[in-house]
Enzyme design. Sequence first.
Site, short mmCIF file in Angstrom:
data_model
loop_
_atom_site.label_atom_id
_atom_site.label_comp_id
_atom_site.label_asym_id
_atom_site.label_seq_id
_atom_site.Cartn_x
_atom_site.Cartn_y
_atom_site.Cartn_z
N ARG A 54 -31.07 19.25 37.26
CA ARG A 54 -30.20 19.17 37.76
C ARG A 54 -31.33 18.14 39.25
O ARG A 54 -30.59 17.44 40.18
CB ARG A 54 -30.00 20.56 39.07
N LYS A 102 -41.39 28.59 30.38
CA LYS A 102 -40.90 29.59 29.90
C LYS A 102 -41.37 30.54 29.22
O LYS A 102 -41.95 29.71 27.45
CB LYS A 102 -39.33 28.66 28.60
#
Length: 336
Positions: free
Chosen positions: A226, A149
Amino acid sequence: MLKGCYESTRFKSKSKPCKLSALHILGVGGGEGKAADLAAAVKHGTSMAVGGFLTRYLVEAPPNVCTPSHLAEAAEHIAALAPNRFKLEVLDADACAKLGMGCYLGVAEASLLPPAFIHLAYKPAGEAQKKVAIVGKGLTFDSGGYNLKAGIGSMIELMKFDMGGAAATLGAARILADTQPEGVEVHFIVAACENMIHGKGLHPGDVLKAASGKTIEVNNTDAEGRLTLADALWYAQEKAQATTVIDIATLTGACIIALGGEVAGLFTPSDAMATSLSQASNAAGEKIWRMPMEASYAEQLKSSVADMKNAGGRAGGSITAALFLKEFVKEGVEWA
């Protein structure tokens, strides 16, 4: 009222605690049974507020405080409040490896902090007519991994909140410690870990094997939540034997782009679950919006080397994330 008095001060050198000088409850009226009704309502409201306090307490903590072991300690605290109703099991990396949780451990591998797979089970005093699992995403810090990020808008400095789903899950468990509902068995599950960068960590292009047996090509290490949830969902169904599963997760930035910061996205193939969760959100004063699960978008998750990829393209990113998780839900199990 109690929630309104909450203020985050524990990490400040100087704080001004909220002081309530008086409380007047109007419109209650008198008469037979009114006092008992009021006492019950106040007790229930207090329990709800305390659960919210725990959620806020965990989410506000920085990642050097709220670690995977810290979440496990919070679960231990809840279990101790009602030892006759709760049973806690915290699995370490070796135990998770024996269960084949390759996706969860693949994410956790780059962190110097050990993962903690938390299973806090609530069982009612009588017979349970239903088994429910609440699964919370528990990334106590998310750097993005090698898909780091970076840049303006990446929000890396805010990634302590990537365990918000776990905090909400444990907050719900705290409420049950007080309310102790009958007729339902509830399993609170959190696959807690960090997503960091390390020489032995997850590479873009790696193939992981989930506990369900499915193989996943990791085309984005920043789509890590996920992966942890895939193994947690398997555990909820296979080990906890839940027939209704709700996962709560800060799963995609795409959902924030779609709905902003005040509305949560609801994904479920079940109209009945969508209705019941919408009713519950209205009663709680929360805002949720049911999102589509367009089956054709699953084409984005096709892989040439594994059963599937962990991420699709930018378009419909929150939908493809939900479609990914749906692959780990068995037929006949209600899921949202």
